[in-house]
Design an enzyme around this catalytic site. Structure first.
Site, short mmCIF file in Angstrom:
data_model
loop_
_atom_site.label_atom_id
_atom_site.label_comp_id
_atom_site.label_asym_id
_atom_site.label_seq_id
_atom_site.Cartn_x
_atom_site.Cartn_y
_atom_site.Cartn_z
N ASN A 37 -5.00 3.06 -13.07
CA ASN A 37 -4.04 2.12 -12.45
C ASN A 37 -2.64 2.69 -12.57
OD1 ASN A 37 -3.08 -0.41 -11.39
ND2 ASN A 37 -2.48 -1.00 -13.46
N ARG A 51 -5.63 -7.98 -9.42
CA ARG A 51 -6.71 -8.72 -10.10
C ARG A 51 -7.05 -7.98 -11.38
NH1 ARG A 51 -9.18 -12.49 -7.55
NH2 ARG A 51 -8.15 -12.76 -5.57
N HIS A 107 1.44 1.33 -12.84
CA HIS A 107 2.22 0.13 -13.15
C HIS A 107 3.71 0.49 -13.17
CE1 HIS A 107 2.95 -3.87 -14.67
NE2 HIS A 107 3.78 -3.33 -15.55
N GLY A 148 0.78 -1.23 0.00
CA GLY A 148 0.00 0.00 0.00
C GLY A 148 0.81 1.28 0.00
N SER A 149 2.07 1.23 -0.49
CA SER A 149 2.84 2.47 -0.48
C SER A 149 2.25 3.50 -1.46
CB SER A 149 4.32 2.21 -0.77
OG SER A 149 4.51 1.81 -2.09
N ASN A 150 1.72 3.04 -2.58
CA ASN A 150 1.06 3.98 -3.50
C ASN A 150 -0.26 4.47 -2.95
OD1 ASN A 150 2.55 4.36 -6.18
ND2 ASN A 150 2.79 2.18 -5.77
N LYS A 207 -16.87 -14.20 -10.28
CA LYS A 207 -16.14 -12.92 -10.27
C LYS A 207 -17.15 -11.75 -10.31
CE LYS A 207 -12.68 -10.44 -12.89
NZ LYS A 207 -11.28 -10.64 -13.22
C1 GAR Z 1 3.40 -0.98 -7.32
O1 GAR Z 1 4.73 -0.90 -7.79
C2 GAR Z 1 2.43 -0.99 -8.47
O2 GAR Z 1 2.84 -0.22 -9.55
C3 GAR Z 1 2.42 -2.47 -8.83
O3 GAR Z 1 2.40 -3.11 -7.59
C4 GAR Z 1 3.15 -2.34 -6.65
C5 GAR Z 1 2.35 -2.21 -5.38
O4 GAR Z 1 3.12 -1.62 -4.37
N1 GAR Z 1 1.31 -2.80 -9.66
C6 GAR Z 1 1.38 -3.68 -10.66
O5 GAR Z 1 2.35 -4.35 -10.89
C7 GAR Z 1 0.09 -3.78 -11.47
N2 GAR Z 1 0.29 -4.64 -12.59
P1 GAR Z 1 2.43 -0.86 -3.17
O6 GAR Z 1 1.41 -1.86 -2.56
O7 GAR Z 1 3.53 -0.56 -2.20
O8 GAR Z 1 1.75 0.35 -3.71
#
Ligand code: GAR
Length: 195
Positions: free
Chosen positions: A107, A91, A109, A12-14, A65
């Protein structure tokens, strides 16, 4: 006041970067809810620190789903959520979610899409020896990290960088790019509708 929810499955840092920016008024909207499919995920603790409620849904307890996503959408609508920000939500969005938030589901990425979609984007970039990777914010469609790109930040990968080094650098870029882009999207929409 515009309201957004964050969908997250992990640390959950983002999500925290978004909640922090909303708290500081950088994003002109309220972080109304964190939705997770992993009740023990780190994002739950982070949400608690910002006073943001968490709704946990376990997909395996639903028959389909669509039923899982209907439960999520019901909660989102009850809380008057306008925008969805996916932040490490692992997901693929199904039709129910996509139909409920057309053009308002976004989103982040950790690569310069369309390079390295899917899982372990940073590991893939390092394994390929690319010299530049980065972070992408994009609208969500039915594919895996495939929707229209909104914003990107390039991140250099230097000789001798470890996976840990690159991960830290890309995450730093994500934590700047995502709140900034979310703020722009919401501001643009408010201007369009004249608020
Ligand atoms: C983040 O780097 C995000 O971009 C990636 O998961 C990580 C979650 O980190 N998402 C993907 O790869 C989506 N395909 P976080 O929980 O610390 O935010």
């Amino acid at each position: 006041m515009t309201r957004f929810a964050i969908l997250a499955s992990g640390s959950g840092s983002n999500a925290e970067a978004l909640m922090k920016a909303a708290e500081a008024g950088i994003i002109p909207a309220e972080a109304a809810l964190v939705v997770t499919d992993k009740p023990n995920a780190g994002v739950c603790e982070r949400a608690a620190r910002y006073g943001v409620p968490v709704a946990a849904f376990q997909p395996k307890t639903y028959e389909t789903k669509a039923a899982f996503e209907e439960a999520v959408v019901h909660e989102l609508k009850q809380r008057d959520v306008d925008w969805l920000f996916l932040a490490g939500y692992m997901r693929i969005a199904g039709e129910v979610l996509l139909t409920a938030y057309p053009g308002r589901m976004v989103n982040i990425h950790p690569s310069l899409l369309p390079a390295f979609p899917g899982k372990d984007a940073i590991g893939q970039a390092v394994a390929h020896g690319v010299k530049v990777s980065g972070a992408t914010v994009h609208f969500v469609d039915a594919g895996i990290d495939t929707g229209p790109i909104i914003a990107q930040t390039p991140v250099p990968i230097d000789e001798g960088d470890t996976l840990t080094d690159v991960t830290a650098r890309i995450q730093q870029a994500e934590h700047e790019l995502y709140p900034k882009t979310a703020a722009q999207l919401i501001q643009e929409e408010r201007k369009r509708v004249g608020v």
